[in-house]
Design a protein around this motif. Sequence first.
Motif, PDB file in Angstrom:
ATOM      1  N   PHE A  35      15.073  -7.958 -11.265  1.00 35.79           N
ATOM      2  CA  PHE A  35      13.913  -7.877 -11.960  1.00 35.79           C
ATOM      3  C   PHE A  35      13.180  -6.834 -12.356  1.00 35.79           C
ATOM      4  O   PHE A  35      12.029  -7.072 -13.044  1.00 35.79           O
ATOM      5  CB  PHE A  35      12.812  -9.175 -11.252  1.00 35.79           C
ATOM      6  N   ASP A  36      13.601  -5.496 -11.868  1.00 40.02           N
ATOM      7  CA  ASP A  36      12.857  -4.426 -12.331  1.00 40.02           C
ATOM      8  C   ASP A  36      12.715  -4.217 -13.581  1.00 40.02           C
ATOM      9  O   ASP A  36      11.840  -3.754 -14.373  1.00 40.02           O
ATOM     10  CB  ASP A  36      13.514  -3.411 -11.648  1.00 40.02           C
ATOM     11  N   PHE A  37      13.790  -4.643 -14.592  1.00 39.01           N
ATOM     12  CA  PHE A  37      13.827  -4.365 -16.182  1.00 39.01           C
ATOM     13  C   PHE A  37      12.877  -5.164 -16.519  1.00 39.01           C
ATOM     14  O   PHE A  37      12.441  -4.963 -17.681  1.00 39.01           O
ATOM     15  CB  PHE A  37      15.210  -4.685 -16.463  1.00 39.01           C
ATOM     16  N   VAL A  38      12.359  -6.290 -15.942  1.00 38.77           N
ATOM     17  CA  VAL A  38      11.463  -7.228 -16.588  1.00 38.77           C
ATOM     18  C   VAL A  38      10.348  -6.564 -16.933  1.00 38.77           C
ATOM     19  O   VAL A  38       9.548  -6.828 -18.357  1.00 38.77           O
ATOM     20  CB  VAL A  38      11.074  -8.508 -15.730  1.00 38.77           C
ATOM     21  N   ASP A  39       9.715  -5.713 -16.079  1.00 39.86           N
ATOM     22  CA  ASP A  39       8.337  -5.228 -16.517  1.00 39.86           C
ATOM     23  C   ASP A  39       8.489  -4.061 -17.565  1.00 39.86           C
ATOM     24  O   ASP A  39       7.544  -4.028 -18.414  1.00 39.86           O
ATOM     25  CB  ASP A  39       7.969  -4.455 -15.197  1.00 39.86           C
ATOM     26  N   THR A  40       9.632  -3.569 -17.796  1.00 41.40           N
ATOM     27  CA  THR A  40       9.832  -2.519 -18.858  1.00 41.40           C
ATOM     28  C   THR A  40       9.502  -3.316 -20.161  1.00 41.40           C
ATOM     29  O   THR A  40       8.836  -2.988 -21.309  1.00 41.40           O
ATOM     30  CB  THR A  40      11.044  -1.991 -18.748  1.00 41.40           C
ATOM     31  N   ILE A  41      10.339  -4.603 -20.168  1.00 43.74           N
ATOM     32  CA  ILE A  41      10.340  -5.325 -21.388  1.00 43.74           C
ATOM     33  C   ILE A  41       8.906  -6.137 -21.784  1.00 43.74           C
ATOM     34  O   ILE A  41       8.383  -5.829 -22.750  1.00 43.74           O
ATOM     35  CB  ILE A  41      11.442  -6.454 -21.241  1.00 43.74           C
ATOM     36  N   ARG A  42       8.284  -6.528 -20.601  1.00 48.55           N
ATOM     37  CA  ARG A  42       6.982  -7.206 -20.779  1.00 48.55           C
ATOM     38  C   ARG A  42       5.923  -6.210 -21.285  1.00 48.55           C
ATOM     39  O   ARG A  42       5.061  -6.265 -22.123  1.00 48.55           O
ATOM     40  CB  ARG A  42       6.677  -7.998 -19.694  1.00 48.55           C
ATOM     41  N   CYS A  43       6.104  -4.883 -20.751  1.00 48.21           N
ATOM     42  CA  CYS A  43       5.256  -3.858 -21.270  1.00 48.21           C
ATOM     43  C   CYS A  43       5.470  -3.559 -22.897  1.00 48.21           C
ATOM     44  O   CYS A  43       4.369  -3.372 -23.619  1.00 48.21           O
ATOM     45  CB  CYS A  43       5.465  -2.482 -20.428  1.00 48.21           C
ATOM     46  N   ILE A  44       6.685  -3.040 -23.338  1.00 54.08           N
ATOM     47  CA  ILE A  44       6.967  -2.793 -24.495  1.00 54.08           C
ATOM     48  C   ILE A  44       6.622  -4.051 -25.583  1.00 54.08           C
ATOM     49  O   ILE A  44       6.047  -3.688 -26.604  1.00 54.08           O
ATOM     50  CB  ILE A  44       8.489  -2.552 -24.591  1.00 54.08           C
ATOM     51  N   SER A  97      10.625   3.780 -15.416  1.00 58.59           N
ATOM     52  CA  SER A  97       9.653   4.077 -14.195  1.00 58.59           C
ATOM     53  C   SER A  97       8.272   4.399 -14.692  1.00 58.59           C
ATOM     54  O   SER A  97       7.145   4.136 -14.261  1.00 58.59           O
ATOM     55  CB  SER A  97      10.329   4.799 -13.203  1.00 58.59           C
ATOM     56  N   PHE A  98       8.440   5.220 -15.758  1.00 59.51           N
ATOM     57  CA  PHE A  98       7.208   5.846 -16.289  1.00 59.51           C
ATOM     58  C   PHE A  98       6.310   4.548 -16.658  1.00 59.51           C
ATOM     59  O   PHE A  98       5.165   4.680 -16.215  1.00 59.51           O
ATOM     60  CB  PHE A  98       7.310   6.657 -17.467  1.00 59.51           C
ATOM     61  N   LEU A  99       6.667   3.643 -17.176  1.00 52.52           N
ATOM     62  CA  LEU A  99       6.021   2.401 -17.788  1.00 52.52           C
ATOM     63  C   LEU A  99       5.231   1.996 -16.685  1.00 52.52           C
ATOM     64  O   LEU A  99       4.295   1.445 -16.682  1.00 52.52           O
ATOM     65  CB  LEU A  99       6.793   1.563 -18.677  1.00 52.52           C
ATOM     66  N   GLN A 100       6.233   1.709 -15.732  1.00 51.71           N
ATOM     67  CA  GLN A 100       5.904   0.957 -14.522  1.00 51.71           C
ATOM     68  C   GLN A 100       4.652   1.539 -13.570  1.00 51.71           C
ATOM     69  O   GLN A 100       3.770   0.926 -13.271  1.00 51.71           O
ATOM     70  CB  GLN A 100       6.973   0.572 -13.475  1.00 51.71           C
ATOM     71  N   ASN A 101       4.775   2.973 -13.738  1.00 50.81           N
ATOM     72  CA  ASN A 101       3.877   3.670 -12.686  1.00 50.81           C
ATOM     73  C   ASN A 101       2.696   3.773 -13.374  1.00 50.81           C
ATOM     74  O   ASN A 101       1.566   4.141 -12.763  1.00 50.81           O
ATOM     75  CB  ASN A 101       4.657   4.954 -12.477  1.00 50.81           C
TER      76      ASN A 101
END
Length: 360
Positions: free
Chosen positions: A13-22, A281-285
């Motif tokens: 599920f790590d990739f989900v945060d990237t997609i939802r952020c963008i 990781s930049f977006l998540q952090n």
Amino acid sequence: MQEMNTVKEKKNFDFVDTIRCISMIGIVFEHSSAVATGIYSEPFDKFIEVGLIQSFKFSTIAFFLIGGFLINHKFQEYSAIQYLKNRVKNTIRPWLFWMTTFMLFTIVDRFVAHFRGSDVGLLTTNFPKYFLQLLNHTLFFTAYWFILNFLICIAILLIFKRLLYKVWFGGILACISLVYSINLYYGWFITLHSAALFGFIFYLWLGVYLNKYYDNVINFLNKTPWYLLLLFGIMSFGLSVAESFKLLSLGSGDAYNTLRISNILYSFIVFAILLKLGNISFLQNKLQPRKTTFGIYLLHYLIISRFLPLIFQPLKLDYEHFSVWVNSGILFIRFLITYSSSFLITFLILKTRLRWMVGQ
């Protein structure tokens, strides 16, 4: 969305945060526009306008896809009653709070206008009727509608839970979505997003199906060359721009509709690209999308509709006579103000006991 518990789930599920952020950046960007559709007469200016809007048009479908991806495990882990209880706490309660806040700000704004001598119609002559009209507008004609739509879609999938992994069931939902796509040309019913009540269920279902066969999908994407995905992305982008031009030439008032067939294809390909790209990781952090995304969504429309006018109306900007470049620059400024304000307020709320207001 709640964090997954197991190591395997967390990895998947790590990739989900990237997609939802963008995707959230794209949604805020699109909603930040202050220019009416089709104000430019020159083809090149139209191309710039359409291309700019189209760039992030994958965002809504991507959100429904990851929404379905995330709820798949929840459907398996919880009973329908347990799942709905969690939704009331983490989704419905903050949604009702900010929707009510939006309505209160709107009423106050209209009262201020009244005391300054403006004609505010039903506000002072028939407040109950005004309130009902405002409630109807807020529920069905603002960004808050998509939360209600999302919840209705989830409820329908819960009702047909036994059919979730049936391809024919997904096919029926896809056909329903395509009805909305074709309707853009024939006008059987209004094309506003509030009319697309069942138009997005397919993408939620597809996210559920994607979760079930995630390993197969990611293996396929890993074997697919980057140049091929990017080529398909460029081609689908071009088709989407062309379809918007076609709809504009037909006099459509909804030429950028999310459920255009070309945009559905574009959304799928961009989603595949982001899926292959994986976690950033930049977006998540820095932006912490798992914690802040829902709050940004709930707040951004309030900021756009009630606070941006306080900044831009006194400037008396004549958008219809500005060049496409000036209006694009204004769009970026409005986006930066809206997104940064929404993020900052959400971030501050998360540090208090009021974090339930943003779904935490």
